[in-house]
Design an enzyme around this catalytic site. Structure first.
Site, PDB file in Angstrom:
ATOM      1  N   GLY A 144      20.199  67.252 -48.060  1.00  0.00           N
ATOM      2  CA  GLY A 144      21.526  66.827 -47.614  1.00  0.00           C
ATOM      3  C   GLY A 144      22.393  66.361 -48.769  1.00  0.00           C
ATOM      4  N   SER A 194      25.078  67.979 -50.064  1.00  0.00           N
ATOM      5  CA  SER A 194      26.417  68.579 -50.138  1.00  0.00           C
ATOM      6  C   SER A 194      27.522  67.533 -50.092  1.00  0.00           C
ATOM      7  CB  SER A 194      26.612  69.585 -48.988  1.00  0.00           C
ATOM      8  OG  SER A 194      26.239  69.004 -47.756  1.00  0.00           O
ATOM      9  N   ARG A 195      27.212  66.371 -49.477  1.00  0.00           N
ATOM     10  CA  ARG A 195      28.261  65.352 -49.296  1.00  0.00           C
ATOM     11  C   ARG A 195      27.657  63.955 -49.462  1.00  0.00           C
ATOM     12  NH1 ARG A 195      29.621  64.998 -44.192  1.00  0.00           N
ATOM     13  NH2 ARG A 195      28.042  66.362 -43.302  1.00  0.00           N
ATOM     14  N   ASP A 226      18.050  74.268 -43.209  1.00  0.00           N
ATOM     15  CA  ASP A 226      18.061  73.205 -42.191  1.00  0.00           C
ATOM     16  C   ASP A 226      16.701  72.518 -42.270  1.00  0.00           C
ATOM     17  OD1 ASP A 226      17.866  71.638 -39.967  1.00  0.00           O
ATOM     18  OD2 ASP A 226      18.538  73.166 -38.547  1.00  0.00           O
ATOM     19  N   VAL A 227      16.678  71.349 -42.910  1.00  0.00           N
ATOM     20  CA  VAL A 227      15.385  70.705 -43.181  1.00  0.00           C
ATOM     21  C   VAL A 227      14.784  70.024 -41.946  1.00  0.00           C
ATOM     22  CG1 VAL A 227      15.630  70.423 -45.679  1.00  0.00           C
ATOM     23  CG2 VAL A 227      16.556  68.656 -44.161  1.00  0.00           C
ATOM     24  N   ASN A 262      17.126  62.572 -47.926  1.00  0.00           N
ATOM     25  CA  ASN A 262      18.413  61.920 -47.637  1.00  0.00           C
ATOM     26  C   ASN A 262      19.129  62.507 -46.418  1.00  0.00           C
ATOM     27  OD1 ASN A 262      21.137  60.576 -48.454  1.00  0.00           O
ATOM     28  ND2 ASN A 262      21.583  62.782 -48.431  1.00  0.00           N
ATOM     29  N   SER A 310      17.884  52.999 -43.484  1.00  0.00           N
ATOM     30  CA  SER A 310      19.152  52.311 -43.224  1.00  0.00           C
ATOM     31  C   SER A 310      18.839  50.862 -42.896  1.00  0.00           C
ATOM     32  CB  SER A 310      19.843  52.956 -42.022  1.00  0.00           C
ATOM     33  OG  SER A 310      20.846  52.095 -41.511  1.00  0.00           O
ATOM     34  N   TYR A 355      19.485  56.053 -33.467  1.00  0.00           N
ATOM     35  CA  TYR A 355      19.588  56.083 -34.937  1.00  0.00           C
ATOM     36  C   TYR A 355      18.703  54.992 -35.553  1.00  0.00           C
ATOM     37  CZ  TYR A 355      21.714  55.943 -39.610  1.00  0.00           C
ATOM     38  OH  TYR A 355      21.913  55.959 -40.968  1.00  0.00           O
ATOM     39  N   ILE A 402      28.170  52.229 -46.034  1.00  0.00           N
ATOM     40  CA  ILE A 402      28.555  52.955 -47.254  1.00  0.00           C
ATOM     41  C   ILE A 402      29.746  53.867 -46.920  1.00  0.00           C
ATOM     42  CG2 ILE A 402      27.714  54.503 -49.087  1.00  0.00           C
ATOM     43  CD1 ILE A 402      26.176  51.781 -48.918  1.00  0.00           C
TER      44      ILE A 402
HETATM   45  P1  NAP Z   1      27.211  62.292 -44.687  1.00  0.00           P
HETATM   46  O1  NAP Z   1      28.289  62.079 -45.671  1.00  0.00           O
HETATM   47  O2  NAP Z   1      27.537  62.589 -43.263  1.00  0.00           O
HETATM   48  O3  NAP Z   1      26.242  63.442 -45.259  1.00  0.00           O
HETATM   49  C1  NAP Z   1      25.142  63.858 -44.538  1.00  0.00           C
HETATM   50  C2  NAP Z   1      24.426  64.912 -45.350  1.00  0.00           C
HETATM   51  O4  NAP Z   1      23.241  65.307 -44.628  1.00  0.00           O
HETATM   52  C3  NAP Z   1      25.276  66.173 -45.550  1.00  0.00           C
HETATM   53  O5  NAP Z   1      25.134  66.604 -46.871  1.00  0.00           O
HETATM   54  C4  NAP Z   1      24.646  67.169 -44.567  1.00  0.00           C
HETATM   55  O6  NAP Z   1      24.702  68.497 -45.038  1.00  0.00           O
HETATM   56  C5  NAP Z   1      23.199  66.724 -44.589  1.00  0.00           C
HETATM   57  N1  NAP Z   1      22.452  67.198 -43.422  1.00  0.00           N
HETATM   58  C6  NAP Z   1      22.574  66.800 -42.135  1.00  0.00           C
HETATM   59  N2  NAP Z   1      21.707  67.495 -41.360  1.00  0.00           N
HETATM   60  C7  NAP Z   1      21.037  68.343 -42.195  1.00  0.00           C
HETATM   61  C8  NAP Z   1      20.016  69.309 -41.992  1.00  0.00           C
HETATM   62  N3  NAP Z   1      19.519  69.545 -40.777  1.00  0.00           N
HETATM   63  N4  NAP Z   1      19.554  69.981 -43.067  1.00  0.00           N
HETATM   64  C9  NAP Z   1      20.057  69.763 -44.306  1.00  0.00           C
HETATM   65  N5  NAP Z   1      21.021  68.850 -44.558  1.00  0.00           N
HETATM   66  C10 NAP Z   1      21.510  68.164 -43.504  1.00  0.00           C
HETATM   67  O7  NAP Z   1      26.254  61.036 -44.608  1.00  0.00           O
HETATM   68  P2  NAP Z   1      25.791  59.936 -45.690  1.00  0.00           P
HETATM   69  O8  NAP Z   1      26.447  58.676 -45.318  1.00  0.00           O
HETATM   70  O9  NAP Z   1      25.904  60.462 -47.068  1.00  0.00           O
HETATM   71  O10 NAP Z   1      24.261  59.804 -45.261  1.00  0.00           O
HETATM   72  C11 NAP Z   1      23.177  60.197 -46.084  1.00  0.00           C
HETATM   73  C12 NAP Z   1      21.943  59.444 -45.611  1.00  0.00           C
HETATM   74  O11 NAP Z   1      22.168  58.046 -45.758  1.00  0.00           O
HETATM   75  C13 NAP Z   1      21.597  59.663 -44.143  1.00  0.00           C
HETATM   76  O12 NAP Z   1      20.211  59.751 -43.980  1.00  0.00           O
HETATM   77  C14 NAP Z   1      22.139  58.411 -43.472  1.00  0.00           C
HETATM   78  O13 NAP Z   1      21.477  58.129 -42.268  1.00  0.00           O
HETATM   79  C15 NAP Z   1      21.858  57.390 -44.554  1.00  0.00           C
HETATM   80  N6  NAP Z   1      22.647  56.168 -44.460  1.00  0.00           N
HETATM   81  C16 NAP Z   1      24.013  56.202 -44.514  1.00  0.00           C
HETATM   82  C17 NAP Z   1      24.720  55.004 -44.429  1.00  0.00           C
HETATM   83  C18 NAP Z   1      26.211  54.957 -44.460  1.00  0.00           C
HETATM   84  O14 NAP Z   1      26.771  53.886 -44.171  1.00  0.00           O
HETATM   85  N7  NAP Z   1      26.903  56.016 -44.804  1.00  0.00           N
HETATM   86  C19 NAP Z   1      24.038  53.804 -44.286  1.00  0.00           C
HETATM   87  C20 NAP Z   1      22.650  53.801 -44.240  1.00  0.00           C
HETATM   88  C21 NAP Z   1      21.967  54.992 -44.343  1.00  0.00           C
HETATM   89  P3  NAP Z   1      25.703  69.637 -44.445  1.00  0.00           P
HETATM   90  O15 NAP Z   1      27.051  68.988 -44.296  1.00  0.00           O
HETATM   91  O16 NAP Z   1      25.635  70.693 -45.508  1.00  0.00           O
HETATM   92  O17 NAP Z   1      25.127  70.105 -43.137  1.00  0.00           O
END
Ligand code: NAP
Length: 238
Positions: free
Chosen positions: A8, A10-11, A55-56, A82, A134, A147, A180
């Site tokens: 994951g 890409s973003r 798709d992991v 991630n 998280s 979640y 975040i």
């Molecule tokens: P995000 O900006 O929505 O990015 C999510 C990433 O996961 C994207 O790159 C997406 O790729 C990828 N993804 C989702 N499903 C996938 C799949 N089936 N196979 C491969 N890639 C997949 O979210 P983020 O905030 O960076 O979150 C990253 C991690 O941090 C997550 O595990 C989230 O639960 C955790 N987290 C986030 C926060 C927060 O506040 N943001 C807090 C605690 C934990 P595509 O777009 O290419 O599908």
């Protein structure tokens, strides 16, 4: 040169982690599922990077990702699990298929990628697995039970796998980010964000780069005796 696979990437936090590992001199495998444009742009920006669409949450996807990393760079030294999705719903409104989908993306992906990557790590008697949990997996979030449960499962898996792989010289730890600034929180209103900042001792939301720095540290030589830990990157929220 060591190789880091980031699911994951890409973003958001994954993309910042890919940048941090590339800057630190790793070969980087950028995994994406839907965001091809973003993944390709990141891959072009970084040195020694490849991107792999997979798709992991599926066995074929996870297997393909790890085998591509091994084919291109000869192995896997660091795996960052991630990839993740969120779901903001009351339990009474959550369907079984939504629950299962969240566990597939957040937990099964972590299990599957760890399973396939650890085959290479056990052979070389070294490796690092860092799972992105998280703070809600520690504390539990209201209206995010599915979640929170999925992220708590990631913590249980991390601690157990650390025991299983420790004798092979592999460390397994997790980060537990707070709020975040990524697309995952784009739905939050300004009032919601203010309320979350008020509950955070550092009085602000974190950046993806701050989480990436903690992940990079867990992969570094400086963390060689650190395993089975859950490192909060939450501004003191918990
Ligand atoms: P995000 O900006 O929505 O990015 C999510 C990433 O996961 C994207 O790159 C997406 O790729 C990828 N993804 C989702 N499903 C996938 C799949 N089936 N196979 C491969 N890639 C997949 O979210 P983020 O905030 O960076 O979150 C990253 C991690 O941090 C997550 O595990 C989230 O639960 C955790 N987290 C986030 C926060 C927060 O506040 N943001 C807090 C605690 C934990 P595509 O777009 O290419 O599908």
């Amino acid at each position: 040169m060591k190789t880091a696979v980031i699911t994951g990437a890409s973003r958001g936090i994954g993309a910042a982690t890919a940048r941090a590992f590339s800057k630190a001199g790793y070969n980087v495998v950028i995994n994406y599922n839907k965001s091809e444009k973003e993944a390709f742009a990141l891959c072009k920006e970084l040195e020694n990077a490849v991107c792999v669409k997979a798709d992991v949450s599926t066995e074929e996807g996870a297997r393909l990702l790890i085998s591509e990393a091994a084919r291109v760079f000869g192995g896997v030294d660091v795996l960052v699990n991630n990839a993740g999705e969120a779901l903001c719903k009351m339990v009474s409104d959550t369907s079984l298929s939504e629950w299962k989908r969240l566990f597939a993306v957040n937990v099964e992906s972590t299990f599957l990628c760890s399973k396939f990557a650890s085959e290479y790590m056990v052979r070389q008697k070294s490796g690092r697995i860092i799972n992105v949990s998280s703070m809600w997996g520690v504390k539990g979030a209201s209206v995010e039970a599915a979640y929170s449960a999925s992220k708590a499962a990631v913590i249980g898996f991390t601690k157990a796998l650390a025991r299983e792989l420790g004798p092979s010289g592999i460390t397994v730890s997790a980060v537990a980010p707070g709020v975040i600034d990524t697309d995952m929180n784009a739905h939050l209103s300004d009032a919601d964000k203010r309320a979350l900042c008020d509950e955070t001792p550092l009085c602000r939301i974190g950046t993806p780069e701050e989480v990436a720095a903690a992940i990079l540290w867990l992969a570094s030589d400086a963390a060689s005796f650190v395993t089975a830990q859950v490192l909060g990157v939450d501004g003191g929220f918990i």
